[in-house]
Write a protein that holds these residues in place. Sequence first.
Motif, PDB file in Angstrom:
ATOM      1  N   SER A  61       1.160  -1.229   0.146  1.00 26.35           N
ATOM      2  CA  SER A  61      -0.292   0.130  -0.152  1.00 26.35           C
ATOM      3  C   SER A  61       0.921   1.214   0.132  1.00 26.35           C
ATOM      4  CB  SER A  61      -0.805   0.059   1.321  1.00 26.35           C
ATOM      5  OG  SER A  61      -1.765  -1.447   0.957  1.00 26.35           O
ATOM      6  N   SER A  62       1.998   1.824   0.233  1.00 22.89           N
ATOM      7  CA  SER A  62       2.884   2.051   0.506  1.00 22.89           C
ATOM      8  C   SER A  62       3.526   2.731  -0.829  1.00 22.89           C
ATOM      9  CB  SER A  62       3.859   2.529   1.979  1.00 22.89           C
ATOM     10  OG  SER A  62       4.475   0.982   1.374  1.00 22.89           O
ATOM     11  N   ILE A  63       3.138   2.001  -1.908  1.00 24.17           N
ATOM     12  CA  ILE A  63       3.927   2.206  -2.924  1.00 24.17           C
ATOM     13  C   ILE A  63       2.834   2.392  -4.095  1.00 24.17           C
ATOM     14  CG2 ILE A  63       5.795   0.764  -4.277  1.00 24.17           C
ATOM     15  CD1 ILE A  63       7.076   2.088  -1.975  1.00 24.17           C
ATOM     16  N   ARG A  64       2.157   1.238  -3.697  1.00 23.37           N
ATOM     17  CA  ARG A  64       0.784   1.613  -4.964  1.00 23.37           C
ATOM     18  C   ARG A  64      -0.150   2.482  -5.262  1.00 23.37           C
ATOM     19  NH1 ARG A  64      -4.033  -2.400  -3.686  1.00 23.37           N
ATOM     20  NH2 ARG A  64      -2.316  -4.436  -3.142  1.00 23.37           N
ATOM     21  N   TYR A  65       0.553   3.347  -4.947  1.00 21.46           N
ATOM     22  CA  TYR A  65      -0.150   4.690  -4.443  1.00 21.46           C
ATOM     23  C   TYR A  65       0.260   6.496  -4.940  1.00 21.46           C
ATOM     24  CZ  TYR A  65      -3.720   1.458  -2.526  1.00 21.46           C
ATOM     25  OH  TYR A  65      -5.277   0.364  -3.099  1.00 21.46           O
ATOM     26  N   LEU A  66       1.431   5.680  -5.522  1.00 20.97           N
ATOM     27  CA  LEU A  66       2.562   6.744  -5.343  1.00 20.97           C
ATOM     28  C   LEU A  66       2.530   6.934  -6.464  1.00 20.97           C
ATOM     29  CD1 LEU A  66       5.607   5.382  -2.755  1.00 20.97           C
ATOM     30  CD2 LEU A  66       3.306   7.589  -2.527  1.00 20.97           C
ATOM     31  N   GLY A  67       2.187   6.029  -7.912  1.00 19.72           N
ATOM     32  CA  GLY A  67       2.115   6.833  -9.195  1.00 19.72           C
ATOM     33  C   GLY A  67       1.460   7.520  -9.736  1.00 19.72           C
ATOM     34  N   GLU A  68       1.956   8.069 -10.857  1.00 16.02           N
ATOM     35  CA  GLU A  68       1.193   8.823 -11.230  1.00 16.02           C
ATOM     36  C   GLU A  68      -0.184   9.192 -11.251  1.00 16.02           C
ATOM     37  OE1 GLU A  68       1.764  13.113 -14.350  1.00 16.02           O
ATOM     38  OE2 GLU A  68       2.886  11.385 -14.191  1.00 16.02           O
TER      39      GLU A  68
ATOM     40  N   ALA B  31      -1.838   4.379 -16.451  1.00 15.31           N
ATOM     41  CA  ALA B  31      -1.134   4.847 -17.308  1.00 15.31           C
ATOM     42  C   ALA B  31       0.453   4.271 -16.592  1.00 15.31           C
ATOM     43  CB  ALA B  31      -1.182   5.741 -17.974  1.00 15.31           C
ATOM     44  N   ALA B  32       0.867   5.419 -15.887  1.00 18.34           N
ATOM     45  CA  ALA B  32       2.022   5.275 -15.123  1.00 18.34           C
ATOM     46  C   ALA B  32       2.050   4.877 -13.949  1.00 18.34           C
ATOM     47  CB  ALA B  32       3.007   6.752 -15.013  1.00 18.34           C
ATOM     48  N   SER B  33       1.585   4.144 -13.881  1.00 18.78           N
ATOM     49  CA  SER B  33       0.875   3.505 -12.741  1.00 18.78           C
ATOM     50  C   SER B  33       2.642   3.058 -10.925  1.00 18.78           C
ATOM     51  CB  SER B  33       0.241   1.878 -12.355  1.00 18.78           C
ATOM     52  OG  SER B  33       1.642   1.255 -13.132  1.00 18.78           O
ATOM     53  N   ARG B  34       3.415   3.069 -11.870  1.00 19.02           N
ATOM     54  CA  ARG B  34       4.595   3.045 -10.659  1.00 19.02           C
ATOM     55  C   ARG B  34       5.503   3.691 -10.385  1.00 19.02           C
ATOM     56  NH1 ARG B  34       7.999  -0.746 -14.075  1.00 19.02           N
ATOM     57  NH2 ARG B  34       6.883  -0.300 -15.280  1.00 19.02           N
ATOM     58  N   PRO B  35       5.631   4.041  -9.484  1.00 23.20           N
ATOM     59  CA  PRO B  35       6.705   6.079  -9.483  1.00 23.20           C
ATOM     60  C   PRO B  35       7.800   6.211  -9.538  1.00 23.20           C
ATOM     61  CG  PRO B  35       6.368   4.639  -7.085  1.00 23.20           C
ATOM     62  CD  PRO B  35       5.832   4.541  -7.922  1.00 23.20           C
ATOM     63  N   SER B  36       8.624   7.186 -10.007  1.00 23.47           N
ATOM     64  CA  SER B  36       9.385   7.151 -11.087  1.00 23.47           C
ATOM     65  C   SER B  36      10.548   7.642  -9.397  1.00 23.47           C
ATOM     66  CB  SER B  36       9.747   8.028 -12.196  1.00 23.47           C
ATOM     67  OG  SER B  36       8.689  10.160 -11.162  1.00 23.47           O
ATOM     68  N   TYR B  37       9.864   7.989  -8.122  1.00 26.53           N
ATOM     69  CA  TYR B  37      10.430   8.657  -7.192  1.00 26.53           C
ATOM     70  C   TYR B  37      10.048   8.173  -6.132  1.00 26.53           C
ATOM     71  CZ  TYR B  37      11.371  11.288  -2.862  1.00 26.53           C
ATOM     72  OH  TYR B  37      12.272  11.640  -1.919  1.00 26.53           O
ATOM     73  N   ILE B  38      10.680   7.375  -5.059  1.00 24.11           N
ATOM     74  CA  ILE B  38      10.830   6.981  -3.721  1.00 24.11           C
ATOM     75  C   ILE B  38      11.907   7.456  -2.861  1.00 24.11           C
ATOM     76  CG2 ILE B  38      10.908   4.682  -2.958  1.00 24.11           C
ATOM     77  CD1 ILE B  38       9.429   3.325  -5.138  1.00 24.11           C
ATOM     78  N   SER B  39      11.346   7.940  -1.473  1.00 20.86           N
ATOM     79  CA  SER B  39      12.149   7.916  -0.622  1.00 20.86           C
ATOM     80  C   SER B  39      12.420   7.188  -0.045  1.00 20.86           C
ATOM     81  CB  SER B  39      11.463   9.423   0.261  1.00 20.86           C
ATOM     82  OG  SER B  39      10.210   8.323   0.607  1.00 20.86           O
ATOM     83  N   PRO B  40      14.013   7.080   0.723  1.00 19.38           N
ATOM     84  CA  PRO B  40      14.596   6.008   1.225  1.00 19.38           C
ATOM     85  C   PRO B  40      13.976   5.899   2.514  1.00 19.38           C
ATOM     86  CG  PRO B  40      16.110   7.769   0.727  1.00 19.38           C
ATOM     87  CD  PRO B  40      15.106   8.206   0.269  1.00 19.38           C
ATOM     88  N   ALA B  41      13.090   6.715   3.275  1.00 18.70           N
ATOM     89  CA  ALA B  41      11.874   6.309   4.456  1.00 18.70           C
ATOM     90  C   ALA B  41      11.225   5.495   3.602  1.00 18.70           C
ATOM     91  CB  ALA B  41      12.280   7.501   4.888  1.00 18.70           C
ATOM     92  N   ILE B  42      10.600   5.721   2.899  1.00 17.61           N
ATOM     93  CA  ILE B  42       9.058   4.538   2.104  1.00 17.61           C
ATOM     94  C   ILE B  42       9.854   3.169   1.646  1.00 17.61           C
ATOM     95  CG2 ILE B  42       7.721   4.175   0.189  1.00 17.61           C
ATOM     96  CD1 ILE B  42       7.146   6.532   2.679  1.00 17.61           C
ATOM     97  N   PHE B  43      10.920   3.275   1.235  1.00 14.56           N
ATOM     98  CA  PHE B  43      12.045   1.995   1.152  1.00 14.56           C
ATOM     99  C   PHE B  43      11.503   1.465   2.459  1.00 14.56           C
ATOM    100  CE2 PHE B  43      15.444  -0.359   0.291  1.00 14.56           C
ATOM    101  CZ  PHE B  43      15.437  -1.458  -0.216  1.00 14.56           C
ATOM    102  N   SER B  44      12.323   1.255   3.608  1.00 11.75           N
ATOM    103  CA  SER B  44      13.034   0.308   5.044  1.00 11.75           C
ATOM    104  C   SER B  44      11.493   0.112   5.240  1.00 11.75           C
ATOM    105  CB  SER B  44      13.252   1.705   5.737  1.00 11.75           C
ATOM    106  OG  SER B  44      13.104   3.160   5.959  1.00 11.75           O
TER     107      SER B  44
END
Length: 367
Positions: A98-105, A108-121
Amino acid sequence: MFSNLAIDVALGLVFIFLLYSLFVTILQEMIARAFSLRARILTKALRRMLDGDPRRNDLGFFGRFTLFSWFYERGWSVVHYFSPFKNSPVLKQFYDSSSIRYLGENTAASRPSYISPAIFSQTMVHLLRNSTTARETDQLTIQACLDENPLHFNIATLTYIRNIFTDAGGDINKFRAQLEDWFNETMSRASSWYRKHTQSWLLIIGFFIAGIFNVDTIAIARILMKDKTVRQEMVQLASSRSYTMAPIVDTLQQKQVMYQDSSFFKRDSSLRIFVGDTSLIGVYAMLRNDASDARNVLGIHREFSAAHPYGLSHPFQQNGWIVLAGWLMTAMAISLGAPFWFDLLGKVVKFRNTPVDNSAGSMPSKP
């Protein structure tokens, strides 16, 4: 003021390369947005982090040769373009979080182009904690997950995560900090991958633009050397426009269209960039106006006829192979990027406008 043939020709060529570099850079950014290139590079980096490199031994003996590996990786790039999660079970679970799925624009561009280190961890800790039966503490739950490996990490990745969890002494905050360091280090490599992709695109697009607008470096250099009037007009144009280029270059750098550091560490990456068509049209209009002012030396005029089916009617463009070489030289120059030519233009203009001290070399008069 230094003013000789070589400097004036160089100044004219640098100015031409700068203009077309700006034009091609905006085209490249539009392509990058259309194909979500930043998001795909980010996915590639995360795939290598979480699922390792399962294909490293597929080529066997031939894998030692760069040529075979290059073509093999290009083939898998096509596969991953249409199936980004193929043979990547951990990566798919990561993006389904859930923390990644909804970061896309958008869809069509469902995957984000930016993920912060805090979100990754945070996402990694959630995956580890929720993939096994809960224990008394989060520390024991994550340790059990690393022992059981329900996420199906490959051996190398699993060993590394176990090691940093041990180094953190089981402390979740320290463990997250270690994960963020791992992410940052990988993203610094991913940025260099994206730069290589960008330079390749600039080279390809630059060659097509050179052919379409007939930007033949060899012929243009000969024109500037032979025609004093055109050379003077180009020098005057370059000198007057060198200061007006600064806002354009600054804007593109601020929006991370042209960048010096990592595109993944900035929130103003392609997810929040919009280079409108007006920008492209504006640079194109500038090119054509300047070409008119400089007697079309920015793009050599073509006249299509039976004798010249490709429109290469200029006296300096009678040999097709030399014309192709001139276009290729233009493309290679464009691939260096607008910041390079902008800095060089400023230095050449400054050098040319430096007053000459004629008294330094004069002989003392006799008494």
